[in-house]
Design an enzyme around this catalytic site. Structure first.
Site, PDB file in Angstrom:
ATOM      1  N   SER A   1      -2.376 -11.268  -1.672  1.00 31.74           N
ATOM      2  CA  SER A   1      -1.029 -11.331  -2.233  1.00 31.74           C
ATOM      3  C   SER A   1      -0.275 -12.462  -1.574  1.00 31.74           C
ATOM      4  O   SER A   1      -0.612 -12.908  -0.465  1.00 31.74           O
ATOM      5  CB  SER A   1      -0.310 -10.003  -1.962  1.00 31.74           C
ATOM      6  N   TYR A  35       3.334  -2.768   3.174  1.00 29.48           N
ATOM      7  CA  TYR A  35       2.396  -3.510   2.340  1.00 29.48           C
ATOM      8  C   TYR A  35       2.251  -4.954   2.829  1.00 29.48           C
ATOM      9  O   TYR A  35       1.144  -5.498   2.897  1.00 29.48           O
ATOM     10  CB  TYR A  35       2.888  -3.481   0.894  1.00 29.48           C
ATOM     11  N   LYS A  69      -1.274  -6.763   4.047  1.00 24.52           N
ATOM     12  CA  LYS A  69      -1.792  -8.000   3.473  1.00 24.52           C
ATOM     13  C   LYS A  69      -1.948  -9.088   4.528  1.00 24.52           C
ATOM     14  O   LYS A  69      -2.894  -9.882   4.482  1.00 24.52           O
ATOM     15  CB  LYS A  69      -0.895  -8.473   2.324  1.00 24.52           C
ATOM     16  N   THR A 127       1.743  -4.402 -13.342  1.00 22.57           N
ATOM     17  CA  THR A 127       0.867  -3.235 -13.224  1.00 22.57           C
ATOM     18  C   THR A 127       1.706  -1.963 -13.147  1.00 22.57           C
ATOM     19  O   THR A 127       2.921  -2.017 -12.946  1.00 22.57           O
ATOM     20  CB  THR A 127      -0.015  -3.335 -11.970  1.00 22.57           C
TER      21      THR A 127
END
Length: 336
Positions: A141, A154, A158, A191
């Site tokens: 990402s 998150y 990553k 998504t």
């Protein structure tokens, strides 16, 4: 044992990018092992794979469980054949300020989004290294390089994947291995995650524009699997800006995101208090429903990416990335 095409393992295959990736490999006639927790999503993903000519193998698994991931790899080889490609894409998250994310929640995101990648990679290496061939793709990402507010857990995962990937790549190069690893850095993608991750935001979560369809990400992942010697691939202008922006204007993104990062990640609608969360249990489990690859932002999501083209064509990459970074920095500077 099934025959024909490559044997590909996709984690997080029940929805979002993983779902689109599985379908894209299946379109080539590949045999695809589908790893995820949600029964409804996995069953629908298997139907997608069959519909376009691939051979699916459904393997319900939580990637946070290293032994379960290794067992899934063993079963893949028993039923489909030697694994050629392993795609790490499993995901969960918490949208909230750091002060509102509990220790167990940080741990869970880390176990899925970082350690899940480690578990998958090690299961793949155990089988690929003795054969001296294979490709491992880490779905990354823009947040691997640039943390943003409200996504600390998150962003940290990553960043961890990026460091793990770089270290492993160096080791494989040192050994002259026929196994290769690469990473695909994604921008915001349309998504279902924005409706199923745990959220404590007052309004409904949304991706930070520009937004891309999951099929754009899937194209990048499949290309990376076919050409895994490249260190990484970039998808989307925001990814390029993230990578180079602080080098052009150090510290500018911190101040810009401090002002805009909260509103940019929320719509004008209030968050439903009864919305589902996939942190501990899948929302597409036995009592849930299939959510597919797409979220609710189809009207705003791009189906092509000039930056992906540049990333796939080395000659255009440097000029394209530099131009995108310079333009982005100029925009941010005007908004200071």
């Amino acid at each position: 044992m099934a025959s024909g095409g490559k044997v590909v393992v996709v984690t997080g295959a029940s929805g979002g990018v993983g779902r689109a990736v599985a379908r894209r490999f299946a379109e080539r006639g590949d045999r695809v092992a589908l790893l995820a927790r949600g029964e409804k999503g996995l069953a629908a993903a298997a139907d997608d794979v069959r519909a376009v000519g691939g051979v699916p193998l459904v393997l319900p698994v939580d990637v946070a469980d290293a032994e379960a991931v290794d067992a899934a790899a063993a079963r893949t080889e028993e039923e489909l054949g030697p694994i050629d490609v392993w795609i790490n894409d499993a995901f969960t998250s918490v949208f909230a300020p750091v002060t509102e994310i509990g220790a167990a929640e940080f741990r869970r995101v880390t176990e899925v989004c970082y350690l899940g990648y480690v578990h998958g990679t090690k299961a793949a290496l155990d089988r690929m290294l003795p054969r001296d061939r294979g490709a491992i793709v880490q779905v990354g990402s823009a947040l691997a390089y640039r943390g943003i507010p409200l996504q600390a857990a998150y962003s940290a995962a990553k960043h961890a994947i990026q460091g793990f990937h770089e270290a492993l790549r160096c080791e494989l190069l040192h050994d002259g291995s026929g196994v290769a690893t690469t990473m695909v850095q994604l921008p915001a993608v349309n998504t279902p995650q924005f409706d199923w991750v745990r959220s404590r935001l007052p309004r409904r979560a949304q991706p930070v524009p520009p937004i891309y369809q999951p099929e754009v990400a899937a194209t990048a992942v499949v290309h990376a699997a076919d050409h895994p010697r490249r260190r990484e691939y970039w998808v989307g202008g925001s990814t390029v800006l993230t990578l180079l922006g602080d080098r052009v204007a150090p510290g500018l993104l911190d101040r810009y995101l401090a002002r805009t990062g909260y509103d940019a990640q929320q719509t004008g609608e209030r968050r439903r208090r009864d919305r589902p969360s996939n942190l501990w249990e899948p929302v597409d489990g036995a009592d849930g429903r299939d959510h597919g690859a797409h979220g609710r932002f189809d009207a705003d999501a791009a189906r092509t990416s000039p930056q992906l083209w540049a990333s796939r064509h080395r000659g255009a990459l440097t000029a394209g990335a530099a131009a995108a970074a310079a333009a982005g920095a100029a925009v941010l500077a005007r908004r200071r």
